[in-house]
Design an enzyme around this catalytic site. Structure first.
Site, PDB file in Angstrom:
ATOM      1  N   GLU A   1       0.758  -1.000   8.463  1.00 31.74           N
ATOM      2  CA  GLU A   1       1.008  -0.820   7.032  1.00 31.74           C
ATOM      3  C   GLU A   1       0.395  -1.938   6.205  1.00 31.74           C
ATOM      4  O   GLU A   1      -0.054  -1.734   5.081  1.00 31.74           O
ATOM      5  CB  GLU A   1       2.530  -0.816   6.880  1.00 31.74           C
ATOM      6  CG  GLU A   1       3.056  -0.727   5.501  1.00 31.74           C
ATOM      7  CD  GLU A   1       4.516  -1.144   5.450  1.00 31.74           C
ATOM      8  OE1 GLU A   1       4.939  -1.990   6.265  1.00 31.74           O
ATOM      9  OE2 GLU A   1       5.228  -0.618   4.585  1.00 31.74           O
TER      10      GLU A   1
ATOM     11  N   ASP B   1       7.171  -3.544  -3.570  1.00 28.54           N
ATOM     12  CA  ASP B   1       8.535  -3.993  -3.326  1.00 28.54           C
ATOM     13  C   ASP B   1       8.553  -4.838  -2.064  1.00 28.54           C
ATOM     14  O   ASP B   1       8.403  -4.301  -0.992  1.00 28.54           O
ATOM     15  CB  ASP B   1       9.508  -2.824  -3.258  1.00 28.54           C
ATOM     16  CG  ASP B   1       8.941  -1.590  -2.542  1.00 28.54           C
ATOM     17  OD1 ASP B   1       7.715  -1.415  -2.464  1.00 28.54           O
ATOM     18  OD2 ASP B   1       9.756  -0.819  -2.028  1.00 28.54           O
TER      19      ASP B   1
END
Ligand SMILES: *[C@@H]1O[C@H](CO)[C@@H](O)[C@H](O)[C@H]1NC(C)=O
Ligand SMILES: *[C@@H]1O[C@H](CO)[C@@H](O)[C@H](O)[C@H]1NC(C)=O
Ligand SMILES: *[C@@H]1O[C@H](CO)[C@@H](O)[C@H](O)[C@H]1NC(C)=O
Ligand SMILES: *[C@@H]1O[C@H](CO)[C@@H](O)[C@H](O)[C@H]1NC(C)=O
Length: 576
Positions: free
Chosen positions: A511, A318
């Site tokens: 991340e 996403d």
């Protein structure tokens, strides 16, 4: 006593389950309703996730009643100051339900560290091993007095979180976290995390995206059976496997019943899976963005858009141009059509899960179930080959259901069947290697890009993500061919250099990484890049374990060559 209460509660929920699973989040504070709408649209916080992670100071009914009084006093448009005062009174800061937790099985010097020959990389691995203590969390026992006052879903066992804004645990992230934890010789921690996931399946029928009620409508890439496999391979804990195998099977039932689609090709139809979340409404944790995106549509159905955004979140990607292809404008998020695509990685993960489940049942002596899952795996393999494999390109591609064709863009997920062992013809590995060369992927020195399109979305160029490096590296490394082995090692070396260089500068793991400019923390998408970071640490530890005797911390060769030339030039200029 509290554990008893939890067991009772589970039993009660299971009993209710006989009459149907609980609906996926009815909270009028955390999932729908005017309070959520007014607060999120007022944008009181830089990140919408903050509000839905705040817990209540009193019962939800009371908070809602006060809110409705406030709303009617102001004819449903509450001034910002009053809204802020209301939140001050009725909500608490985020993170109050959790406490830091040092894993009980954490120990100094796990054995794999000895395999790392570069001293700088070894020190780094030791520091990453230390980070498990920082990322360990546990739900405070007093949470159980009022679980309805928070969006957090209770977990009986402590866990390791990704880090940053992600204070709770996530589904597919946890697989790579667990790989790292097993290298750190922490099987008890892994078992606790597995138990939490199994409890979620027992109660909700599936594993939600993460442990928050506002994630209940959707799942994430299904890696639970693989997590169990890694744990059982490490511990031989057959008793735990026997207790859990039925729950693993029911998770696969969820994907079969709620996420499958049949694809008609010529005369034959094939059953495959897709990401699909048949619920409207903006995502509570990104509410204002979703609402504004719907507002930007000249026409069209906001509910359908929101359902596609949720399906995109379910995919783990996403967001990405991968879900925008075939839409009106493939650079705009409002073109999203996730559920219209049959994804390679999802089907590879399920193919692997079916194979592992078949092996589990065989190990437990249940031959009929072993045969059933073997058959399901064989059917899926045939469907993957017929629908997604492209012989000419030498890779698998997502299939566009509406346009009846494959999406031939590059994504690392196109090679997921190699990683998942979901192929029967061994020559596909060499073809996949040529595919990587043909797509110029090996020219990216700092990591494998997520796609070759720059859209500003976080799962696109120039970002690179740890789990996708793993998919390609371990996919190629399955080949007996020396060339595939060598490329796998080179890709591992690239990723280690990027993450190590950033760590050396910033003392942090991220991340995602931006590989356009020598390797930086990543950017783009909906929120700031996060530090931590669970899956990045897991993948780095796996690579250091596998290639520790050969990996080097130094700069990429091109830079080294330049430095060497510069030094030679300087030397030549020195007086003799
Ligand atoms: C309340 O708001 C509605 C719609 O915004 C408006 O039509 C109505 O006149 C308002 N009522 C009062 C008492 O201000
Ligand atoms: C697990 O059990 C199998 C057979 O029961 C045995 O061959 C194997 O060595 C065991 N592995 C470990 C890690 O104990
Ligand atoms: C899965 O589908 C069943 C039957 O249609 C439905 O009752 C259930 O709520 C669905 N589960 C989820 C999580 O959507
Ligand atoms: C195999 O598992 C199925 C499903 O759980 C069960 O109904 C059956 O009784 C089991 N068979 C054996 C031999 O254990």
């Amino acid at each position: 006593m509290r554990e008893r209460a939890w067991d009772l509660c589970l039993l009660l929920l299971l009993a209710l389950g006989v009459r149907g699973l609980p609906p996926p989040c009815e909270s009028q504070i955390y999932c729908h309703g005017e309070l959520l709408h007014q607060v999120q649209m007022a944008k009181l916080y830089p990140d919408d996730k903050q509000f839905v992670d705040m817990s209540l100071t009193s019962a939800p009914g009371q908070v809602l009643q006060h809110f409705h009084e406030l709303a009617s006093t102001h004819n449903h448009s509450i001034p910002r100051r009053q809204l802020q005062a209301f939140l001050q009174e009725h909500f608490r800061a985020v993170g109050q339900e959790l406490q830091p937790w040092t894993p009980e099985d954490w120990k100094d010097s796990p054995r794999f560290l000895q395999k790392i020959s570069d001293p700088k990389l070894r020190v780094w691995a030791e520091q990453l091993h230390q980070l498990w203590k920082k990322l360990g969390k546990k739900v405070k026992p007093e949470f159980l007095q009022h679980p309805e006052r928070s969006s957090l879903i209770y977990s009986q066992h402590p866990f390791v979180v990704p880090g940053g804004r992600f204070l709770e645990f996530y589904y597919w992230d946890s697989y790579w976290v667990m790989e790292g934890l097993l290298l750190s010789e922490m099987p008890q921690t892994v078992k606790g995390m597995l138990q939490n996931f199994l409890d979620l399946v027992r109660v909700y029928g599936h594993v939600p995206n993460g442990a928050r009620v506002y994630y209940l409508q959707r799942s994430q890439p299904p890696l639970l059976t693989l997590m169990m496999d890694r744990y059982v391979a490490y511990t031989n804990d057959t008793a735990f496997l026997r207790d859990s195998v039925g729950v693993l099977a029911s998770e696969l039932d969820f994907w079969a019943e709620n996420r499958s689609i049949s694809v008609l090709l010529g005369e034959r139809s094939y059953v495959l899976n897709r990401y699909h979340v048949p619920y409207g409404g903006p995502r509570p944790e990104s509410y204002s963005k979703d609402a504004e995106l719907a507002g930007s549509l000249p026409e069209g159905d906001p509910e359908a858009l929101w359902a596609e955004l949720k399906a995109g979140a379910e995919s783990g990607w996403d967001f990405s141009s991968r879900w925008l292809v075939g839409g009106p404008d493939p650079d705009l998020l409002s073109s999203i059509r996730t559920s219209k695509l049959v994804p390679v990685d999802l089907n590879a993960f399920l193919c692997q899960a079916e194979e592992l489940l078949s092996n589990f049942y065989a190990r437990l002596g249940n031959d009929s179930q072993a045969r059933k899952y073997r058959r399901l795996r064989d059917q899926r393999l045939a469907a993957l080959t017929a629908v997604l494999w492209d012989e000419e390109k030498g890779a698998w591609f997502d299939y566009d259901l509406e346009n009846g064709k494959k999406n031939l863009e590059f994504y690392p997920s196109n090679l997921a069947p190699l990683w998942a062992g979901c192929f029967s013809d061994p020559s596909v590995v060499d073809k996949a290697l040529s595919y990587l060369e043909d797509s110029q992927i090996l020219t990216y020195q700092y990591g494998i890009p997520t796609s070759l399109r720059k859209t500003g979305q976080q799962w696109d160029l120039p970002n690179a993500w740890a789990p996708l490096q793993d998919l390609v590296i371990r996919g190629l490394a399955k080949s007996p061919a020396p060339r595939a082995q060598e490329v796998a090692f080179q890709l591992a070396q690239n990723w280690i250099q990027t993450t190590f260089a950033v760590y050396s500068r910033e003392s942090a793991m991220y991340e995602k990484y931006d590989i356009s400019n020598g390797g930086q923390p990543g950017g783009g998408g909906e929120y700031e890049v996060q530090e931590g970071f669970g899956w990045t640490n897991g993948v780095v530890l796996m690579l250091l374990d596998r290639y520790g005797d050969r990996l080097r911390s130094g700069a990429p060769t091109a830079v080294l060559e330049f430095q060497c030339l510069a030094a030679a030039l300087l030397l030549s200029l020195l007086p003799q």
